[in-house]
Design a protein around this motif. Sequence first.
Motif, PDB file in Angstrom:
ATOM      1  N   GLY A  35      -1.315   2.551   1.879  1.00 17.72           N
ATOM      2  CA  GLY A  35      -0.899   3.086   0.587  1.00 17.72           C
ATOM      3  C   GLY A  35      -0.991   4.603   0.502  1.00 17.72           C
ATOM      4  O   GLY A  35      -0.229   5.233  -0.235  1.00 17.72           O
ATOM      5  N   ARG A  68       2.414  -4.856   3.107  1.00 16.71           N
ATOM      6  CA  ARG A  68       2.569  -6.075   2.321  1.00 16.71           C
ATOM      7  C   ARG A  68       3.385  -5.920   1.051  1.00 16.71           C
ATOM      8  O   ARG A  68       3.689  -6.887   0.410  1.00 16.71           O
ATOM      9  CB  ARG A  68       1.174  -6.637   2.000  1.00 16.71           C
ATOM     10  CG  ARG A  68       0.491  -7.053   3.277  1.00 16.71           C
ATOM     11  CD  ARG A  68      -0.882  -7.587   3.133  1.00 16.71           C
ATOM     12  NE  ARG A  68      -1.364  -7.977   4.444  1.00 16.71           N
ATOM     13  CZ  ARG A  68      -1.853  -7.136   5.345  1.00 16.71           C
ATOM     14  NH1 ARG A  68      -1.954  -5.842   5.075  1.00 16.71           N
ATOM     15  NH2 ARG A  68      -2.233  -7.565   6.539  1.00 16.71           N
ATOM     16  N   GLY A  69       3.781  -4.703   0.694  1.00 22.73           N
ATOM     17  CA  GLY A  69       4.565  -4.539  -0.535  1.00 22.73           C
ATOM     18  C   GLY A  69       6.004  -4.986  -0.323  1.00 22.73           C
ATOM     19  O   GLY A  69       6.389  -5.412   0.771  1.00 22.73           O
ATOM     20  N   GLY A  78       7.947  -4.085   2.664  1.00 22.11           N
ATOM     21  CA  GLY A  78       6.828  -3.793   3.568  1.00 22.11           C
ATOM     22  C   GLY A  78       7.170  -4.112   5.015  1.00 22.11           C
ATOM     23  O   GLY A  78       8.113  -4.849   5.301  1.00 22.11           O
ATOM     24  N   THR A 130       4.386   0.430   3.503  1.00 17.64           N
ATOM     25  CA  THR A 130       3.108  -0.286   3.618  1.00 17.64           C
ATOM     26  C   THR A 130       3.396  -1.623   4.314  1.00 17.64           C
ATOM     27  O   THR A 130       4.538  -1.903   4.670  1.00 17.64           O
ATOM     28  CB  THR A 130       2.479  -0.528   2.226  1.00 17.64           C
ATOM     29  OG1 THR A 130       3.383  -1.305   1.456  1.00 17.64           O
ATOM     30  CG2 THR A 130       2.188   0.793   1.520  1.00 17.64           C
ATOM     31  N   SER A 151      -5.083  -2.884   0.654  1.00 17.75           N
ATOM     32  CA  SER A 151      -4.979  -4.114  -0.138  1.00 17.75           C
ATOM     33  C   SER A 151      -6.263  -4.948  -0.126  1.00 17.75           C
ATOM     34  O   SER A 151      -6.384  -5.896  -0.882  1.00 17.75           O
ATOM     35  CB  SER A 151      -3.821  -4.964   0.391  1.00 17.75           C
ATOM     36  OG  SER A 151      -4.002  -5.226   1.767  1.00 17.75           O
TER      37      SER A 151
END
Length: 239
Positions: A16, A27-28, A31, A25, A182
Motif C-alpha cells: 500500500g 489484493r486490491g 491487484g 498492490t 493487509s
Amino acid sequence: MPLPRTGSIVVLTGAGISAESGLATFRGAGGLWEGHRAEEVATPEAFARDPALVHRFYNMRRRQLADPAIQPNAAHRALARLARAWRGGCLLVTQNVDDLHERAGSHDVVHLHGELRRVRCTACSEERLWLRDLEAKTPCPACGTFGGLRPAIVWFGEMPLHMERITAALQSCALFLAIGTSGLVYPAAGFVALVRDRGRAHTIELNLEPSAVRSDFAEARHGPAGTTVPALVDELLAL
Ligand code: OAD
C-alpha cells in the motif's frame, strides 16, 4: 498510549505504501494476484513446473519498476526523513520487493521478502543485482549453470529473511508502525501482536482501510499513506 518521545521505532511497510507511486498492490481491485493465483507464480513448485511463466511475471514487474514514471512518493520520503532525524533509532522493514524506500533516501532497508532487482543462482547460491529480463535458459554468470537463476524473492513456503534482527528490534521498540499492509501474510502480520504483548510500546496502523489485524493495534489512522505518513512523521519530530 501517547506517541513516545524517545526509544526506537520499527516501521513495517507493505504494498500500500507504493500504491500512490503507481505499483499495484497484491489484493486490491486490479491487484497483482488478480488473474494469477499466487501458487501459480510465487512458489518454488511453480518455478520448478513452469519457470517461463514465473520469469514472465517477475520480468514484467522488474520492467515496471524501471519505468521513469515510477518514483518514490511522499510516504517513502517521510520515512527517510524520520530515520535521519529520530533520536532513538529507526528500523525500516519492508515486505515490498521494490526499491522505492532506497530511492527516497532510506539506508539499511530490511527486505523481509527479498528484492526484485536481485537474482540468486540455485546451483551456486551466488546473489547479484539483475536489471534485465531473466529467461529459463539464462546462464548464471558465476557458475555457468543454465536455468538456475531465480528472482531473489521469498516465495510462499520459503523462509522470510532477516527474522532474527527484526524480532530483536520488535522486542525493544517504543513504537511500531505498520503502513499499507493487509495483515494477511505472516510472519509480518504477527509483528504487532508481538509488540502489543510486551505492553510497553505504542502501535499504529496506517492503512487505507482497517486491516485484518486492526484490533491488535492501539491506534489506527485510515487514509492514503502519502498523506497520513508525512503527517505522523511531522508529529513525531515535533515532540
Ligand atoms: P496487500 O496487497 O495484501 O495489501 C495492501 C494494503 O494496502 C491493503 O490493505 C490496502 O487497503 C492498502 N492500501 C492500498 N493503497 C493504499 C494507500 N494509498 N495508502 C495506504 N494503504 C493503502 O499487500 P501486502 O500486505 O504488502 O508476499 O502483502 C503482503 C505480501 O503478500 C507481499 O509482500 C507479497 C504478497 O503475497 C510475497 O510475495 C512473498
